[in-house]
Design a protein around this motif. Structure first.
Motif, PDB file in Angstrom:
ATOM      1  N   SER A 173     -77.519 -13.411  89.696  1.00  0.00           N
ATOM      2  CA  SER A 173     -77.714 -12.418  90.754  1.00  0.00           C
ATOM      3  C   SER A 173     -76.659 -11.320  90.668  1.00  0.00           C
ATOM      4  CB  SER A 173     -77.738 -13.056  92.150  1.00  0.00           C
ATOM      5  OG  SER A 173     -76.782 -14.055  92.263  1.00  0.00           O
ATOM      6  N   TRP A 174     -75.474 -11.660  90.198  1.00  0.00           N
ATOM      7  CA  TRP A 174     -74.408 -10.664  90.003  1.00  0.00           C
ATOM      8  C   TRP A 174     -74.845  -9.609  88.984  1.00  0.00           C
ATOM      9  CZ3 TRP A 174     -70.392  -9.675  92.887  1.00  0.00           C
ATOM     10  CH2 TRP A 174     -69.284  -8.983  92.374  1.00  0.00           C
ATOM     11  N   LYS A 175     -75.622 -10.055  87.981  1.00  0.00           N
ATOM     12  CA  LYS A 175     -76.081  -9.127  86.955  1.00  0.00           C
ATOM     13  C   LYS A 175     -77.355  -8.394  87.402  1.00  0.00           C
ATOM     14  CE  LYS A 175     -75.490 -12.558  84.054  1.00  0.00           C
ATOM     15  NZ  LYS A 175     -75.355 -13.469  82.904  1.00  0.00           N
ATOM     16  N   MET A 176     -78.240  -9.101  88.107  1.00  0.00           N
ATOM     17  CA  MET A 176     -79.516  -8.498  88.503  1.00  0.00           C
ATOM     18  C   MET A 176     -79.347  -7.484  89.633  1.00  0.00           C
ATOM     19  SD  MET A 176     -81.619  -9.590  86.367  1.00  0.00           S
ATOM     20  CE  MET A 176     -83.149  -8.978  87.027  1.00  0.00           C
ATOM     21  N   VAL A 177     -78.326  -7.666  90.465  1.00  0.00           N
ATOM     22  CA  VAL A 177     -78.140  -6.747  91.590  1.00  0.00           C
ATOM     23  C   VAL A 177     -77.915  -5.323  91.089  1.00  0.00           C
ATOM     24  CG1 VAL A 177     -75.635  -6.996  91.847  1.00  0.00           C
ATOM     25  CG2 VAL A 177     -77.028  -6.513  93.852  1.00  0.00           C
ATOM     26  N   VAL A 178     -77.243  -5.203  89.957  1.00  0.00           N
ATOM     27  CA  VAL A 178     -76.969  -3.879  89.392  1.00  0.00           C
ATOM     28  C   VAL A 178     -78.283  -3.182  89.049  1.00  0.00           C
ATOM     29  CG1 VAL A 178     -75.886  -2.653  87.474  1.00  0.00           C
ATOM     30  CG2 VAL A 178     -74.745  -4.628  88.512  1.00  0.00           C
ATOM     31  N   LEU A 179     -79.205  -3.955  88.456  1.00  0.00           N
ATOM     32  CA  LEU A 179     -80.510  -3.408  88.118  1.00  0.00           C
ATOM     33  C   LEU A 179     -81.255  -2.968  89.380  1.00  0.00           C
ATOM     34  CD1 LEU A 179     -82.709  -3.034  85.875  1.00  0.00           C
ATOM     35  CD2 LEU A 179     -83.538  -5.292  86.568  1.00  0.00           C
ATOM     36  N   GLY A 180     -81.223  -3.819  90.396  1.00  0.00           N
ATOM     37  CA  GLY A 180     -81.917  -3.511  91.642  1.00  0.00           C
ATOM     38  C   GLY A 180     -81.367  -2.263  92.303  1.00  0.00           C
ATOM     39  N   GLU A 181     -80.056  -2.128  92.294  1.00  0.00           N
ATOM     40  CA  GLU A 181     -79.421  -0.961  92.910  1.00  0.00           C
ATOM     41  C   GLU A 181     -79.749   0.303  92.124  1.00  0.00           C
ATOM     42  OE1 GLU A 181     -75.507  -3.136  94.905  1.00  0.00           O
ATOM     43  OE2 GLU A 181     -75.393  -2.277  92.895  1.00  0.00           O
ATOM     44  N   LEU A 182     -79.753   0.160  90.826  1.00  0.00           N
ATOM     45  CA  LEU A 182     -80.044   1.292  89.957  1.00  0.00           C
ATOM     46  C   LEU A 182     -81.459   1.810  90.222  1.00  0.00           C
ATOM     47  CD1 LEU A 182     -78.942   1.439  86.289  1.00  0.00           C
ATOM     48  CD2 LEU A 182     -81.312   1.952  86.790  1.00  0.00           C
ATOM     49  N   LEU A 183     -82.384   0.849  90.506  1.00  0.00           N
ATOM     50  CA  LEU A 183     -83.779   1.234  90.695  1.00  0.00           C
ATOM     51  C   LEU A 183     -84.050   1.873  92.045  1.00  0.00           C
ATOM     52  CD1 LEU A 183     -85.736  -1.798  89.189  1.00  0.00           C
ATOM     53  CD2 LEU A 183     -85.898   0.595  88.468  1.00  0.00           C
ATOM     54  N   GLY A 184     -83.323   1.452  93.074  1.00  0.00           N
ATOM     55  CA  GLY A 184     -83.797   1.915  94.370  1.00  0.00           C
ATOM     56  C   GLY A 184     -82.787   1.985  95.504  1.00  0.00           C
ATOM     57  N   ARG A 185     -81.488   2.003  95.206  1.00  0.00           N
ATOM     58  CA  ARG A 185     -80.532   2.111  96.301  1.00  0.00           C
ATOM     59  C   ARG A 185     -79.621   3.316  96.067  1.00  0.00           C
ATOM     60  NH1 ARG A 185     -81.720   1.687  99.759  1.00  0.00           N
ATOM     61  NH2 ARG A 185     -80.026   0.983 101.083  1.00  0.00           N
ATOM     62  N   THR A 186     -78.975   3.760  97.137  1.00  0.00           N
ATOM     63  CA  THR A 186     -78.080   4.911  97.015  1.00  0.00           C
ATOM     64  C   THR A 186     -76.636   4.516  97.270  1.00  0.00           C
ATOM     65  OG1 THR A 186     -78.580   5.421  99.308  1.00  0.00           O
ATOM     66  CG2 THR A 186     -79.802   6.627  97.632  1.00  0.00           C
ATOM     67  N   SER A 187     -76.340   3.239  97.051  1.00  0.00           N
ATOM     68  CA  SER A 187     -74.962   2.758  97.128  1.00  0.00           C
ATOM     69  C   SER A 187     -74.850   1.523  96.255  1.00  0.00           C
ATOM     70  CB  SER A 187     -74.593   2.427  98.574  1.00  0.00           C
ATOM     71  OG  SER A 187     -75.459   1.418  99.057  1.00  0.00           O
ATOM     72  N   GLY A 188     -73.607   1.141  95.997  1.00  0.00           N
ATOM     73  CA  GLY A 188     -73.387  -0.045  95.178  1.00  0.00           C
ATOM     74  C   GLY A 188     -73.110   0.311  93.734  1.00  0.00           C
ATOM     75  N   VAL A 189     -72.671  -0.698  93.000  1.00  0.00           N
ATOM     76  CA  VAL A 189     -72.252  -0.492  91.610  1.00  0.00           C
ATOM     77  C   VAL A 189     -73.414   0.034  90.758  1.00  0.00           C
ATOM     78  CG1 VAL A 189     -71.476  -1.697  89.528  1.00  0.00           C
ATOM     79  CG2 VAL A 189     -70.411  -2.206  91.732  1.00  0.00           C
ATOM     80  N   GLY A 190     -74.611  -0.518  90.985  1.00  0.00           N
ATOM     81  CA  GLY A 190     -75.775  -0.077  90.227  1.00  0.00           C
ATOM     82  C   GLY A 190     -76.076   1.396  90.455  1.00  0.00           C
TER      83      GLY A 190
END
Lengths: 258, 245
Positions: free
Chosen positions: B174-191
């Motif tokens: 989940s630590w690795k997948m969260v970056v992908l999720g953030e990259l796809l659709g969030r406006t904050s976070g490491v991704g």
């Protein structure tokens, strides 16, 4: 006089494939008096462990009744169990394994659990090993902890299923003597399952011989009358008396030749 | 030694490729800058919160579902199809579908993360439940122990190797997948920061956040989870443990 254990018409059958069944026990009737040391003796597969499990409540009979009583009839009887293997919880220390079975109703009785644990560890010759884990003990020592665990709750009735059969004979015979000493101290009724006639004769007040299958009681005799206590493991009368048990086993009806 | 060679190869590659790949020192300087500006910790904290919520929900429900499936044939039959479906679904599809269904919000991201790790936790705990030693439970019953004593002292310790093993794997995933999720659709976070620097082709920015996530995962997994594992399994003969799944 009421008995510690009363068994009436206990029958147990296991279903087999094709709607057939294997009858493990048939119509067992048995009374055991308070404080008696009784051995259930019989060959493998005769249903003696099944009977022990039904008496202890681990298994259910298909028919018949079992009543257990404490000496003081107003109290619920406390029962302990010793298995062929120690069945200690490997993730608990020796002390915690014993403490696991103690509560206000059993063993504690106003005393500090820690004191009870130390007392019984001392009695089985393992003083100071409280904080060791089971893997740090030999098989014989683990079985001693199991003895301490069973004694610590001061059971009214103690069930034992070939507890020494996995030990070397030297250790086993020493533990049999110690068991009789502890039995004298806690004054419990003991039901001890074994396939060893000499062991049964050395330990028991009374031997109940069982044969299978179906498991039935084929002989029931008083050892106390033949050999008074305290007994000596080298007593030749012990050997002779054990022959009675062997003959009872041999001449039992329906017994397949070994 | 192995870490040193890793960094040496990186440094050499950066030197050989010139401007395209920033070296370790340059990346470290970028991390320091992001830290001073406050953006690094801000986005890291947001990402960590998302992972923690998803991980804790997935772990607790995974233990419950896995134990239920291991103990009951009927529950197992009932949920088998769900298990196969969630195990085989492409991870990236999960995030896309979740965002489309629930909108571009944290709820969608966290639910997608939970569905990502839940099935492997369930499978592991189910196997663990089936491997439980019934003889020890018989012992507890013979001594008239209560249901809760049996669960905490007899059943749970037998499940712990399975739970801790799958927890380490799931946390890392989940630590690795969260970056992908953030990259796809969030406006904050490491991704999000990585996608932000990606738009400017800022390799140092991407590496700065990437390396930070890697180092943190190594610390959490080997340090924290490893220590927990050693503590829980004190009773066993000492064995060397290592992971990062």
């Amino acid at each position: 006089m009421s008995h510690a254990i009363e068994v009436r018409g206990v029958t147990k059958a296991y279903p087999l494939s094709g709607g057939r069944e294997r009858v493990a026990l048939e119509g067992i009737d048995l009374d055991i008096g308070h404080g008696a040391f009784v051995c259930l003796l019989g060959p493998s597969g005769c249903g003696k462990t099944t009977l022990l499990n039904i008496l202890s409540g681990l298994d259910k009979a298909n028919a018949g009744t079992v009543v257990l009583r404490a000496r003081d009839a107003t109290l619920a009887p406390v029962s302990g169990y010793m298995f062929q293997e120690s069945r200690l919880l490997p993730w608990l220390t020796v002390a915690d394994n014993i403490a696991f079975v103690i509560d206000r109703r059993t063993g504690g009785k106003g005393r500090d659990t820690q004191d009870v644990v130390s007392y019984w560890l001392d009695r089985v010759g393992l003083a100071g090993r409280d904080n060791d884990y089971p893997r740090q003990l030999s098989v014989g020592q683990q079985q001693r902890v199991a003895v301490a665990r069973a004694m610590a709750i001061r059971p009214d009735i103690l069930f034992m299923d070939e507890p020494f059969s996995a030990l070397d004979e030297l250790t086993a015979s020493k533990m049999r003597e110690e068991l009789l000493e502890l039995w004298g101290e806690i004054n419990a009724t003991v039901v001890f399952v074994t396939h060893n006639p000499l062991e049964a004769t050395f330990l028991a007040d009374r031997i109940i011989v069982m044969t299978g299958s179906p498991g039935v009681i084929t002989a029931d005799y008083d050892v106390q009358a033949l050999i008074p206590r305290p007994r000596d493991g080298d007593d030749p009368r012990l050997w002779e008396a054990s022959r009675v048990a062997v003959r009872a086993l041999r001449t039992a009806p329906g017994l397949a030749p070994a | 030694m192995s870490y040193a060679s890793l960094i040496a190869v990186w440094a050499y590659g950066a030197h050989a490729l010139g401007a395209i790949l920033p070296g370790p020192l340059e990346t470290l300087r970028f991390i320091a800058r992001e830290y001073e500006r406050g953006t690094l910790l801000f986005h890291l904290w947001i990402t960590t919160q998302r992972v923690l919520v998803a991980f804790l929900v997935a772990l607790s429900s995974g233990i419950a579902i896995g134990a239920a499936m291991g103990l009951s044939r009927r529950v197992d039959d009932l949920l088998q199809g769900w298990l196969i479906a969630t195990l085989t679904i492409p991870r990236i599809l999960l995030f896309v579908v979740s965002y489309l269904l629930l909108g571009l919000n944290d709820r969608a991201l966290i639910i997608a993360l939970i569905v990502t790790v839940l099935p492997t936790i369930v499978v592991s705990v189910r196997e663990g439940t089936r491997a439980i030693d019934g003889k020890l439970i018989d012992m507890a019953h013979a001594f008239r122990r209560s249901r809760s004593q049996v669960w905490w002292k007899v059943v749970l310790p037998q499940l712990m190797p399975f739970i801790i093993g799958t927890a380490r794997g799931s946390l890392a995933l989940s630590w690795k997948m969260v970056v992908l999720g953030e990259l796809l659709g969030r406006t904050s976070g490491v991704g999000y920061q990585i996608s932000f620097y990606f738009q400017f082709f800022n390799m140092a920015g991407i590496l700065a956040y990437g390396v930070t996530m890697m180092v943190l995962l190594a610390i959490i997994d080997l340090g924290l989870m490893g220590a927990l594992q050693r503590r829980v399994f004190r009773w066993r003969a000492p064995v060397k443990v290592g992971s990062v799944g």
